[in-house]
Design an enzyme around this catalytic site. Structure first.
Site: not given
Ligand code: DSN
Length: 425
Positions: A64, A66, A210, A236, A239, A245
């Site tokens: 974790y 954060e 985008d 992303t 691609k 991913r």
């Protein structure tokens, strides 16, 4: 590819999975075979490297973290901090960006953060309409963007299926949007970022690109970059970019704090540090001459595939492609997009049905297909293979769904993909 070599690809840990959970292990094997033995033409998919896959299956997944490097909420982040710092520096250097955030879990998550950084619910945002190639997060009524924002849409001209920048400017002047979004999921042409910047300046809007589909081509220096023009660029990483991913955001330094706050704590909790590591690895790969050559070949192959499909009697929307994807109007075949998608799938050719601009069919049926060359180019295929693929697609669509003919095409697809093995050891 035998089962033995598939297991060899996954490595020794695979045996532990096989012993503990044979059901899931079997799917890993059969999905690997599916990717190896069929043609992957979905424009948003690619084959990431074994190095990236190694990060995804690493112990970084346990941590974790954060917050941001040096400013975490939990202890024990000294190692993952290194990964994120390296990734941020690589992103800034590769794209010439003033700021980079590698934490978004996905492209849609990155876009939620962009809305949050620059707008409030109810604000007007100008974006490309979904039927003309936009994305769900660009204002679809079933998405948070369409529900929470006043989305004003622009599209492409009927005559040439290209963005009408005069219409875009007129709509911007009439609606005074807080933010203008360019970027699409099914637009085969290049976007004129300089003109969009001028429109944004004229109406006082944030310029959001985008770039999910084409950022890999930008990384490979194969097409112009939006980074010098845009306030913010979201995308992303899986691609054409060929990473894990996930999502990423680049911005001007003046927006860095707003972007970081919008991602965490605004939209996400702990980042997926294994994916952040994968993004860092992919960014290093993208900085190589080999990747630059790959990016150029992706476009060469897409142009060839679009032209070869035209020879088979199908029409390339927007007059062809300048990117990694082609949108094909297949009405001349007498088959709709849905049936074409199904027939190609039965023949081992994985692509997707897609609405074409001003499509008379519903979004569930469509008059088109979308094809992309990111994955086949990673496999090493070139223009000769694109001609073969176009012929296989045409036969699959026109053969009327005959099971024997589909099986024969599948055999040819297997033979072709066997010459370009992926993930084999
Ligand atoms: N699903 C992606 C695509 O195929 O273009 C967009 O998010």
């Amino acid at each position: 590819m035998t089962e033995k070599t598939s297991e060899a690809f996954y490595g020794p840990d695979f045996n532990a999975l096989l012993a503990q959970d044979p059901d899931i292990a079997a799917v890993l094997l059969s999905e690997l075979k599916r990717q190896q033995q069929s043609l992957q033409l979905i424009a948003s998919e690619n084959f990431t490297s074994p190095a990236v896959l190694a990060t995804m299956g690493s112990t970084l997944s346990n941590k974790y973290a954060e917050g941001y490097p040096g400013k975490r909420y939990y202890g024990g982040c000294e190692e993952v901090d290194k990964v994120e710092v390296i990734g941020i520096e690589r992103a800034k250097s590769l794209f010439g960006a003033e700021h980079a955030n590698l934490q978004p879990h996905s492209g849609a998550s990155a876009n939620v953060a962009v809305y949050q950084a620059f707008t409030k619910p109810g604000d007007s945002v100008l974006a490309m309409s979904l039927p003309h190639g936009g994305h769900l997060t660009h204002g679809s009524k079933v998405n948070f963007s369409g529900k929470w924002f006043n989305i004003v849409s622009y599209g492409v001209r009927k005559e040439d299926e290209l963005i009408d920048y005069d219409e875009l400017r007129d709509t911007a002047i009439a609606n005074k949007p807080k933010m203008i979004c360019v970027g699409a999921t099914a637009y085969p042409s290049l976007i004129d970022f300089e003109t969009v910047r001028k429109i944004c300046d004229e109406v006082g809007a944030i310029m959001w690109v985008d770039a999910a589909h084409f950022i890999g081509l930008v990384a490979g220096k194969a097409i112009p970059s939006p980074v010098p023009y845009a306030d913010v660029v979201s995308f992303t990483t899986h691609k054409v970019l060929r990473g894990p991913r996930g999502g990423m955001i680049l911005s001007k330094a003046e927006h860095a704090a707003a972007i970081d706050k919008a991602v965490f704590p605004g939209m996400q909790g702990g980042p997926i540090m294994s994916a952040v590591a994968g993004k860092a690895v992919a960014l290093k790969e993208c900085a190589t001459l080999e990747y630059q050559s790959y990016a150029k070949n992706v476009i060469i192959n897409a142009k060839a595939l679009a032209a070869d499909l035209e020879k088979e009697g199908m029409r390339a929307v927007s007059g062809g492609t300048q990117t990694h994807l082609a949108l094909i109007d297949i009405r001349a075949t007498g088959v709709n997009g849905k049936i074409a998608d199904e027939r190609c799938g039965a023949s081992g050719i994985v692509l997707n049905k897609n609405a074409i601009p001003y499509d008379p069919e519903t979004p569930a049926v469509t008059s088109g297909i979308r094809v992309g060359t990111a994955a086949t180019t990673t496999q090493g295929m070139g223009t000769a293979e694109m001609a073969e693929i176009a012929s296989l697609i045409a036969r699959a669509i026109k053969d009327g769904g005959d099971a024997n003919k589909a099986a024969a095409i599948r055999g040819e697809v297997n033979a072709l993909t066997a010459k370009f093995p992926i993930y084999s050891r």
